[in-house]
Design a protein around this motif. Structure first.
Motif, PDB file in Angstrom:
ATOM      1  N   TYR A 138     -10.366  -4.464 -12.475  1.00  0.00           N
ATOM      2  CA  TYR A 138     -11.486  -4.218 -13.694  1.00  0.00           C
ATOM      3  C   TYR A 138     -11.673  -5.368 -14.553  1.00  0.00           C
ATOM      4  CZ  TYR A 138     -13.622  -2.568 -17.866  1.00  0.00           C
ATOM      5  OH  TYR A 138     -13.433  -2.591 -19.162  1.00  0.00           O
ATOM      6  N   PHE A 139     -13.334  -6.023 -14.782  1.00  0.00           N
ATOM      7  CA  PHE A 139     -13.658  -7.640 -14.952  1.00  0.00           C
ATOM      8  C   PHE A 139     -14.582  -6.844 -16.181  1.00  0.00           C
ATOM      9  CE2 PHE A 139     -13.380  -8.418 -10.516  1.00  0.00           C
ATOM     10  CZ  PHE A 139     -12.476  -9.147 -11.227  1.00  0.00           C
ATOM     11  N   GLU A 140     -13.837  -7.363 -17.755  1.00  0.00           N
ATOM     12  CA  GLU A 140     -14.683  -7.390 -18.942  1.00  0.00           C
ATOM     13  C   GLU A 140     -15.300  -8.804 -19.092  1.00  0.00           C
ATOM     14  OE1 GLU A 140     -13.955  -5.068 -23.601  1.00  0.00           O
ATOM     15  OE2 GLU A 140     -13.804  -4.546 -21.830  1.00  0.00           O
ATOM     16  N   SER A 156      -4.086  -1.053  -5.615  1.00  0.00           N
ATOM     17  CA  SER A 156      -3.308  -1.760  -4.618  1.00  0.00           C
ATOM     18  C   SER A 156      -3.298  -0.879  -3.463  1.00  0.00           C
ATOM     19  CB  SER A 156      -2.467  -2.555  -5.285  1.00  0.00           C
ATOM     20  OG  SER A 156      -1.431  -1.944  -5.206  1.00  0.00           O
ATOM     21  N   GLY A 157      -3.155  -1.788  -2.661  1.00  0.00           N
ATOM     22  CA  GLY A 157      -2.500  -1.206  -1.012  1.00  0.00           C
ATOM     23  C   GLY A 157      -3.673  -1.069   0.440  1.00  0.00           C
ATOM     24  N   PHE A 158      -4.610  -1.750   0.072  1.00  0.00           N
ATOM     25  CA  PHE A 158      -5.973  -1.366   0.734  1.00  0.00           C
ATOM     26  C   PHE A 158      -5.560  -2.459   2.016  1.00  0.00           C
ATOM     27  CE2 PHE A 158      -8.436   0.504  -3.322  1.00  0.00           C
ATOM     28  CZ  PHE A 158      -8.222   1.308  -2.906  1.00  0.00           C
ATOM     29  N   VAL A 205      -1.895  -0.381 -10.190  1.00  0.00           N
ATOM     30  CA  VAL A 205      -0.599  -0.916 -10.535  1.00  0.00           C
ATOM     31  C   VAL A 205      -0.189  -0.607 -11.961  1.00  0.00           C
ATOM     32  CG1 VAL A 205      -0.095  -3.373 -10.918  1.00  0.00           C
ATOM     33  CG2 VAL A 205      -1.955  -2.992  -9.277  1.00  0.00           C
ATOM     34  N   ASP A 206      -0.410   0.106 -12.730  1.00  0.00           N
ATOM     35  CA  ASP A 206       0.531  -0.084 -13.717  1.00  0.00           C
ATOM     36  C   ASP A 206       1.041   1.510 -13.708  1.00  0.00           C
ATOM     37  OD1 ASP A 206      -2.404   0.819 -13.931  1.00  0.00           O
ATOM     38  OD2 ASP A 206      -2.486   0.091 -15.705  1.00  0.00           O
ATOM     39  N   HIS A 207       0.875   2.997 -12.860  1.00  0.00           N
ATOM     40  CA  HIS A 207       1.257   3.780 -12.487  1.00  0.00           C
ATOM     41  C   HIS A 207       1.291   4.061 -11.200  1.00  0.00           C
ATOM     42  CE1 HIS A 207       0.643   5.624 -16.918  1.00  0.00           C
ATOM     43  NE2 HIS A 207      -0.206   4.404 -17.000  1.00  0.00           N
ATOM     44  N   PRO A 208       2.194   3.036 -10.778  1.00  0.00           N
ATOM     45  CA  PRO A 208       2.336   3.367  -8.947  1.00  0.00           C
ATOM     46  C   PRO A 208       2.960   4.966  -8.783  1.00  0.00           C
ATOM     47  CG  PRO A 208       4.734   2.392 -10.636  1.00  0.00           C
ATOM     48  CD  PRO A 208       3.459   2.186 -11.448  1.00  0.00           C
ATOM     49  N   GLU A 209       3.358   5.675  -9.800  1.00  0.00           N
ATOM     50  CA  GLU A 209       3.912   7.192  -9.485  1.00  0.00           C
ATOM     51  C   GLU A 209       2.449   7.842  -8.782  1.00  0.00           C
ATOM     52  OE1 GLU A 209       2.219   7.536 -13.671  1.00  0.00           O
ATOM     53  OE2 GLU A 209       3.558   6.086 -12.504  1.00  0.00           O
ATOM     54  N   SER A 210       1.234   7.397  -8.996  1.00  0.00           N
ATOM     55  CA  SER A 210       0.201   8.053  -8.991  1.00  0.00           C
ATOM     56  C   SER A 210      -0.477   6.794  -8.241  1.00  0.00           C
ATOM     57  CB  SER A 210      -1.251   8.376  -9.924  1.00  0.00           C
ATOM     58  OG  SER A 210      -0.394   8.681 -10.410  1.00  0.00           O
ATOM     59  N   SER A 211      -0.066   7.239  -6.181  1.00  0.00           N
ATOM     60  CA  SER A 211      -0.799   7.063  -5.095  1.00  0.00           C
ATOM     61  C   SER A 211      -0.801   7.935  -4.428  1.00  0.00           C
ATOM     62  CB  SER A 211       0.850   6.168  -4.297  1.00  0.00           C
ATOM     63  OG  SER A 211       1.834   7.158  -4.571  1.00  0.00           O
ATOM     64  N   LEU A 212      -1.492   7.787  -2.612  1.00  0.00           N
ATOM     65  CA  LEU A 212      -2.196   8.100  -1.428  1.00  0.00           C
ATOM     66  C   LEU A 212      -0.782   6.978  -0.918  1.00  0.00           C
ATOM     67  CD1 LEU A 212      -5.450   7.701  -1.838  1.00  0.00           C
ATOM     68  CD2 LEU A 212      -3.953   9.728  -2.647  1.00  0.00           C
ATOM     69  N   PRO A 213      -0.964   7.425   0.641  1.00  0.00           N
ATOM     70  CA  PRO A 213       0.208   6.915   2.089  1.00  0.00           C
ATOM     71  C   PRO A 213      -1.071   5.938   2.271  1.00  0.00           C
ATOM     72  CG  PRO A 213      -1.674   8.991   2.543  1.00  0.00           C
ATOM     73  CD  PRO A 213      -1.495   9.063   0.460  1.00  0.00           C
TER      74      PRO A 213
END
Length: 971
Positions: A138-140, A156-158, A205-213
């Motif tokens: 995200y850029f602003e 992250s993770g791609f 990154v700031d909520h790592p519990e929200s993730s995909l495999p």
């Protein structure tokens, strides 16, 4: 992002027209540095009624791959300088500026830099989201200097794989999710250090519990960054994806230039036993690798480039600008950079999905004579124009799939200081005036609501996004005022989703939307109602009223939605829709997604009502497959009992379908449910039994504890008699050989060898080879080598396949190749790849020593056969050569032969000298999409083949030309 030409790239089967290989780059000597921007503009031919304008070019921009125009009129351009190999962080985002208000961009400012291979951008909140694998940023800009002073990693993770496969193109969706195109990583063979990354779990990154495999299982995803929501879609897309005005998703991937994601992942996932090989429908009626019509003056193509057909499709965009005439309201544009053109398709409804047809015959919407012109993406602006993003490079293919001498030639980055953006409009449209400022971001909520009825989606979707961000109390009232006065179905669709997004959905508005005259509005109303049935239960009655809706898509969505409802009326409506639309595969899938635990009842009802048809057979098969995957022994027993003991010739079609479905669903891990069932299955071994039922039952026998049957010897002896009976039907004799393979001993070797004879039908010989291998693979190999000359091509291929299944057979095969008893050309290219990448080092090394081509000898052969280029071809003789040598792996135009390798119709426009090179010097590379994969299963077995489809729950591989296997990821 450019598309490497890989999906229809060729490997060799035998050295006859089977591996597309260019000896070197054909440099365009007439254009050593490409054309100037003005000359490039003149190189374009556009469809009648349109004109092309140059909007921006070097030095303002270079290597553009994506753009965005925000609500304040700021134009962002994504520049990917690093393609194909530079990972140093040269990518940037620029802002284009008209500094003197003369209507033309004259300045560019670096908004964000130090990106690696950026692939997409979309406006979000007060900034932009940018995909730059493995990250989403995200850029602003907080101070208005057009330079980002906030830089935040969101996801992250791609995988950072070969660039054309990386995550890309974030888009704001009708339903207020942000959709991101993505597909599985590609394992490189050459640039492993640069692009061997497989990714990781994708997470905030700031909520790592929200993730995909891991790498989202190669699926596209959608996110809501505000709430840290993240989900996998059911499909994928390579570079680019798009929506139609009512939210249907379309993607693209090289030769597969247009497909529709038909059923959402949330529906598939509710039945853990539903095996879905693919959630995507290929929709062009003109096929994959469809013919295109370039006008390039001096084309330059690289290794594995399929000439004259779509091979590098990207940037798929549904035109929603409202500026073109009404015939363009259902048009998609595809960028085809390899052929320097833009292809257009007309999209029409077809059941639950769509069909695409060419907009133009024997020409394209836009094409350039300039071989450096590389359209890779599009953007539909606030003016309704179609903006064409031209990467402008001499070479667009990735060096992973090109000749080594070209990769090392220094030409890979020719044109990296160039790039153009063009504007396509009707001929009577005013020229672009950048000084005409857009001030949507400063408009009132009431004005934003009015824009929801605009003919141009840019205004609708950006207004919707801004209303979501503001969440003002007055928005709800303004939207209801709009709905009371508008006749626009698009306004209704955006309005009800905006209400939903700000938490103001009400049942009365949804009821009105459910009865709207336009089916797209009704579809979206069903999706919204689905979210609120627990709060507004009265909506369920309104949904039930749509059971006879005239639109197949409305009925399909209704079936998907009601599948989550347990009440009796919802189940009755679902059953009615299933029966009405049974021939639509996607309707079956929707019904089965909601069937978990209810498949037996569905079979019972189907037996009463359904008549024989392709769809009905498929339905019984799918039901049984789901039951098998559930590993419910009682239910499996009931299916077998019903299929075998229902004695009625009129029911044979669905009984055989049930057994076939069980075989597809049962695995070695779940076959305990068949223990004790061998005698029941053996009952079908009779010439009086329906052949389809008998064959399906026999295929289930290997999953039973067959050795415990007291009748094994009886059935074995009977099978021998059948095999020796020339008056028995071929199908019965083949089934008998299968029985021998399952029940036989070493004493059967002489009996089987006698069957593998030219006096026997070829299908009997092939089955005998398979049977022999089941009993004694070592003896099979010895027999095959000694009798190789008398075996037909089909029987040889069967024999090679059996030998490759085991290290003993592989050793026998390599010995035979080394001793010249079997020529290496008898192996097709995937088989050679399998041997040269074998898990056992001794086999791998020996295979490479035996199978690697002697290039210098081949180049001598090139000179020897070059005289053939001056001979007039004889099509009939060529057809015979194809059928004898290539048809085992290839087709031409979807006809004749087997579709294991690419369709050789793709070479029809190739220069004869390159076809000769393909024949004489094959096997230098493995094309992306044609790697042979080995999959290790939890039961300690393996499956080997080409991966043709993946979903969140399955992997589908092609193990032979006409044989596919779908493997649950859980296995």
């Amino acid at each position: 992002m450019t598309k490497s030409t890989i999906m229809k790239a060729h490997y060799t089967c035998v050295p006859i027209l089977c591996f597309i290989l260019l000896l070197s780059c054909t440099s365009d000597k007439s254009l050593p540095g490409g054309l100037s921007p003005e000359e490039g503009l003149q190189s374009y031919k556009v469809a009648d009624g349109f004109k092309v304008e140059l909007v921006a070019s070097e030095p303002l921009i270079a290597d553009p791959v994506a753009m965005e125009i925000d609500e304040n009129g700021i134009v962002y351009v994504v520049e990917m300088h690093g393609y194909p190999l530079d990972l140093s962080g040269s990518g940037v985002i620029k802002v284009l500026v008209d500094s003197d208000d003369d209507g033309r961009f004259d300045k560019s400012i670096v908004f964000a830099d130090s990106l690696v291979l950026p692939t997409g951008i979309t406006r979000w909140k007060k900034g932009v989201l940018v995909t730059d694998p493995p990250l989403l940023y995200y850029f602003e800009d907080t101070d208005g200097d057009h330079k980002a002073d906030i830089r935040k990693i969101m996801l992250s993770g791609f995988a950072r794989s070969n660039p054309q496969h990386n995550v890309n193109t974030p888009l704001y969706g009708l339903d207020n999710w942000i959709y991101i195109a993505h597909e599985g990583e590609v394992t490189p063979k050459i640039y492993t250090e640069e692009f061997g990354d497989r990714g990781a779990d994708i997470k905030y990154v700031d909520h790592p519990e929200s993730s995909l495999p891991l790498n989202a299982n190669g699926r596209s995803i959608r996110i809501k960054p505000d709430s840290h929501a993240i989900e996998m879609l059911s499909g994928e897309s390579q570079f680019g994806h798009t929506f139609d005005p009512y939210g249907h998703i379309f993607g693209t991937s090289n030769a597969h230039h247009l497909f529709n994601e038909v059923i959402a992942a949330r529906y598939i996932d509710r039945n853990p036993y539903l095996r879905v090989a693919d959630a995507l429908q290929m929709i062009p009626d003109h096929g994959d690798a469809a013919e295109v019509f370039p006008i390039t003056a001096t084309p330059a193509h690289q290794l594995l480039t399929d000439v004259g057909v779509i091979t590098s499709s990207c940037g798929v965009t549904w035109y929603t600008g409202g500026l073109f005439d009404a015939s363009f309201n259902n048009i998609t544009f595809i960028a085809e950079p390899v052929h320097n053109l833009v292809h257009a398709d007309v999209i029409n409804d077809k059941g639950a999905t769509f069909v695409a047809s060419r907009k133009y015959d024997h020409e394209e919407f836009l094409a350039s004579t300039d071989s450096w012109s590389r359209p890779v993406n599009f953007y539909i602006g606030p003016d309704g124009a179609l903006y064409v993003i031209d990467y402008y490079r001499q070479i667009v293919e990735h060096p992973e799939w090109m000749a080594e001498e070209v990769a090392k030639s220094g030409a890979l980055y020719n044109g990296s200081d160039k790039g153009r953006i063009y504007r396509i409009t009707p001929t009577n449209t005013s020229s672009l005036n950048a000084s005409e400022k857009i001030t949507l971001g400063k408009e009132s909520n009431e004005d934003l609501v009015r824009h929801l009825a605009d003919a141009n989606r840019w205004w609708r979707i950006n207004s919707q996004r801004l209303l979501m961000d503001r969440a003002d109390e007055n928005t709800e009232k303004a939207i209801h005022n709009l709905l009371d006065t508008t006749s626009s179905p698009l306004a209704w669709t955006h309005a009800i989703w905006t209400l939903d997004g700000i938490g103001k959905t009400d049942p009365l508005t949804i009821k009105k939307a459910l009865s709207h005259s336009v089916s797209g509005v009704r579809e979206n109303a069903i999706r919204i109602a689905e979210k609120h049935l627990n709060v507004f239960p009265s909506l369920l009655d309104e949904l039930h009223k749509l059971r006879n809706d005239p639109s197949p898509k409305v009925r399909f969505q209704l079936l998907c939605t009601l599948g989550s409802m347990p009440d009796k009326v919802s189940q009755q409506v679902s059953q009615q829709i299933l029966e009405q639309d049974l021939e639509d595969y996607w309707v079956q899938l929707a019904a089965l997604s909601a069937s978990s635990g209810n498949e037996l009842n569905m079979i019972t009802e189907a037996k009463k009502k359904l008549k024989e048809s392709t769809g009905a057979k498929q339905f019984f098969e799918n039901c049984a497959s789901v039951i098998a995957l559930s590993n419910d022994a009682k239910a499996i027993d009931e299916v077998i009992t019903t299929a075998i003991y229902t004695k009625d010739d009129q029911t044979a079609w669905w009984r055989s379908a049930l057994l076939t479905g069980l075989k597809k669903g049962l695995t070695a891990n779940s076959s305990e449910a068949l223990h004790g069932k061998s005698d029941m299955l053996f009952i079908t071994f009779s010439e009086n039994e329906n052949a389809a039922i008998r064959n399906a039952a026999i295929k289930l026998l290997p999953l039973t504890n067959i050795s415990t049957s007291a009748k094994v010897k009886t059935y074995h002896d009977e099978a021998q008699k059948v095999v020796n009976n020339p008056n028995a039907s071929l199908a019965f004799r083949e089934d008998a050989l299968s029985i021998i393979g399952l029940t036989g001993t070493l004493e059967d070797r002489a009996f089987i060898e006698a069957i593998i004879s030219p006096t026997q039908p070829e299908s009997i010989q092939k089955m005998a080879i398979e049977t022999y291998a089941m009993i004694d693979l070592h003896a099979t190999g010895k027999f095959v080598v000694e009798n190789w000359k008398q075996l037909t091509s089909e029987v040889r291929q069967q024999a090679i396949g059996e030998l490759l299944s085991d290290s003993i057979g592989v050793a026998t095969l390599l010995d035979a190749i080394a001793s010249k008893h079997i020529q290496s050309t008898a192996l097709d290219w995937p088989q050679k790849v399998e041997l040269m990448n074998h898990d056992i080092p001794s086999i791998r090394n020996r295979a490479r020593a035996l199978l690697v081509e002697n290039i210098s000898t081949r180049e001598d052969a090139m000179k020897k056969y070059s005289a053939a280029l001056n001979i007039t071809g004889v099509a009939k003789q060529g057809e015979t050569i194809f059928q004898n040598n290539c048809a085992v792996c290839h087709q031409i135009g979807g006809e004749v032969g087997k579709a294991f390798g690419p369709d050789l119709a793709t070479i029809r426009n190739r220069d004869p000298q390159f076809i000769l090179a393909d024949i004489v010097i094959p096997n230098r590379a493995i094309a992306d999409g044609y790697e042979r994969w080995k999959i290790q299963l939890k039961n300690n077995t393996t499956q080997t083949g080409l991966i043709v489809n993946e979903t969140s729950s399955t992997i589908t591989i092609r193990v032979a030309a006409d044989q596919h296997t779908t493997i649950p990821r859980a296995d």
